[in-house]
Enzyme design. Sequence first.
Site, PDB file in Angstrom:
ATOM      1  N   CYS A  82       0.830  -1.192   0.000  1.00  0.00           N
ATOM      2  CA  CYS A  82       0.000   0.000   0.000  1.00  0.00           C
ATOM      3  C   CYS A  82       0.867   1.244   0.000  1.00  0.00           C
ATOM      4  O   CYS A  82       2.089   1.183  -0.031  1.00  0.00           O
ATOM      5  CB  CYS A  82      -0.898   0.004   1.236  1.00  0.00           C
ATOM      6  SG  CYS A  82      -1.824  -1.529   1.487  1.00  0.00           S
ATOM      7  N   ARG A  97      -4.762   1.224  -1.017  1.00  0.00           N
ATOM      8  CA  ARG A  97      -4.653  -0.204  -0.774  1.00  0.00           C
ATOM      9  C   ARG A  97      -4.439  -1.018  -2.040  1.00  0.00           C
ATOM     10  O   ARG A  97      -5.145  -0.852  -3.030  1.00  0.00           O
ATOM     11  CB  ARG A  97      -5.908  -0.731  -0.064  1.00  0.00           C
ATOM     12  CG  ARG A  97      -5.736  -2.187   0.372  1.00  0.00           C
ATOM     13  CD  ARG A  97      -6.943  -2.757   1.084  1.00  0.00           C
ATOM     14  NE  ARG A  97      -6.636  -4.061   1.631  1.00  0.00           N
ATOM     15  CZ  ARG A  97      -7.513  -5.023   1.851  1.00  0.00           C
ATOM     16  NH1 ARG A  97      -8.791  -4.821   1.583  1.00  0.00           N
ATOM     17  NH2 ARG A  97      -7.134  -6.187   2.353  1.00  0.00           N
ATOM     18  N   ILE A 102      13.421 -11.526 -17.581  1.00  0.00           N
ATOM     19  CA  ILE A 102      13.663 -10.569 -18.651  1.00  0.00           C
ATOM     20  C   ILE A 102      14.982 -10.926 -19.327  1.00  0.00           C
ATOM     21  O   ILE A 102      15.982 -11.210 -18.664  1.00  0.00           O
ATOM     22  CB  ILE A 102      13.734  -9.134 -18.088  1.00  0.00           C
ATOM     23  CG1 ILE A 102      12.336  -8.647 -17.719  1.00  0.00           C
ATOM     24  CG2 ILE A 102      14.360  -8.176 -19.087  1.00  0.00           C
ATOM     25  CD1 ILE A 102      11.421  -8.423 -18.901  1.00  0.00           C
ATOM     26  N   SER A 121      11.432 -12.155  -4.587  1.00  0.00           N
ATOM     27  CA  SER A 121      12.712 -11.817  -5.205  1.00  0.00           C
ATOM     28  C   SER A 121      13.856 -12.447  -4.418  1.00  0.00           C
ATOM     29  O   SER A 121      13.668 -12.962  -3.320  1.00  0.00           O
ATOM     30  CB  SER A 121      12.901 -10.296  -5.260  1.00  0.00           C
ATOM     31  OG  SER A 121      13.411  -9.813  -4.033  1.00  0.00           O
TER      32      SER A 121
END
Length: 632
Positions: free
Chosen positions: A2, A50, A291, A363
């Site tokens: 948020c 939110r 990517i 990640s």
Amino acid sequence: MCGIAGIFHYETVKPVDPKRVEAMTLALAHRGPDGAGVWTAPGVGLGHRRLSIIDLEGSPQPMHSADGRATIVFNGEIYNYRTLRRQLAQDGAKFHTEGDTETILAAWQKWGPDCLSRLDGMFVFALYDHDRRQLFIARDRLGVKPLYMAQLPGGTLGFASELKGLMAHPTMRRDIDPLAIEDYMTWGYVPDHRAILKNVTKLPAGYFMLLDHGRPLPEPRRWWDVSFEARAKGKTADRSAELLHLMREGVTSRMVADVPLGAFLSGGVDSSSVVALMSEASNRAVTSCSIGFDVESVDETAHSRQVAELFATGHHERIVSSDQFGEIDRIAAIFDEPFADASALPTLRVCELAREHVTVALSGDGADEAFAGYRRHLFQLREEQARSVLPAGLRGAIFGALGKAWPKADWAPRPLRAKTTLLSLAESGESGYARALAILSPELREGLYGDALLKARGDYRAEQSFEKLMRDAPARSGLDRAQYADLKFWLPGDILTKTDRTSMAVGLEAREPLLDHRLVEFGATLPQRERIRGNDGKWLMKHTMERYLPHDILYRRKQGFVTPLAQWFRGPLADEARRIASSSLLVDSGWFQRNALVRLAENHIEGRSDNGRTLWQLLMLERSLRHLRPSA
């Protein structure tokens, strides 16, 4: 995930205009596209945007406690909220939602500021206690989530998840801090102890503030730190087993979501380890995103594809042009402050790809800092060994003279680029590591600065705060101190800023399982030989993951996202390089010398030196200043 914003009148209790809070919150709409809310009371106003991840319909914010005596806005996730919730319920707490936000309210009401040590997660929140008439602001241990604060006229504190939230307040001045220019030209970002605008600060990672009406603003208080003073004892095999357990816990705790979840996958050790452990814990195929680049020398898709096939992930891959300079203005707007880490461009691309398929992505950020994975850690270890056997006076005389005489051979093979190493060996471990991490040395910066910046800077040097951080670190060795500084300075200032802004720009929540605080605390106790062995950093982590990942994934040379800056400024951005030298924002301000910038650009374009990274720094500074529109 948020965005939060708020206003607190600390001198006198007076009404808060809800439209001002709403404007600040609206500037953060990209962080929370799923809902918005504003709450005000005498002397305080809280706003929220939110992005729904957990309890999708039942946890709107600002949220009030069950008894109505506290109100909160919260950005982040608490991964152990269910355990805390059960404990608090047994002690009589009442809950009306199924989310983690209400758990923080109940934890505050039971434990006060001590609630922070019980929260496992990434977070920034502002909680107003109606009975105490007190505002409690806190940031997570490692700085995954950001918070900017500004002293506004009339005894008012404004705060927001991003600088653009503060800039939406009508009384916010935009005066550039020249010391932030010095910091930025040294590191490529504005560290957390400063902000690009005067009167703006950032709440440091692992700190909180308690604010009262009628009292001056207090200094932030530290509630968490990591210590490198202890060394784990026992067998390597036992520590490997403990590391695997902690990594599994870090990954599985971050897989809780009521929306689609996946992972970034570069094919490197860290992201591959996360995907391996996600696959082990999941009963369905993990969604992975990578990517690639249209230049083979910087493309890692073969490695990411290898890992995706090994774990049968639902893999999504996109090849993008290495010429992404068309996004420069967008990057400047996303970050607000100048930010010269060029890997922000491909990071934004992989976030865009991930958001097409998931709302949450895990990640591999943090493992290099926690387990000594950067090549500079190896150099620091070796240099400290040399410093330990050669007196400082001898080192200064020999290596200092050699370093000054050695050419700055950016074009040469890596073993011949010895200038920085020689100069580092002539200095203390702290000064040498700061020099290794800096993009521009003090000598090179001074050659670019104009009289106005030199006068405003005075005796301040950006390296001073970094070196002090290393000297004061709870640590036993030079490697310890380097890692401590990375965790406290580089990680929140560069790596986590990059991930937060690029993911939030597209409405994606990024989670960092390898930054679980228990993992970081464990890594700080490892013997040096289990962090670096031979030429391999993160040795224990790689050794531990051998049961999951092939040797060529674990032990290949570290690559990361690479952006061809040198080629850009000799090709499509050559005119931009020349334009920088005449930029009114850089030159007419007196901050930089026009002739020095002209030489910098022409020497690069003609191939006499590689100044691509410096030109990128100056370009991003100029675009950031254009975006910020400084006060006259």
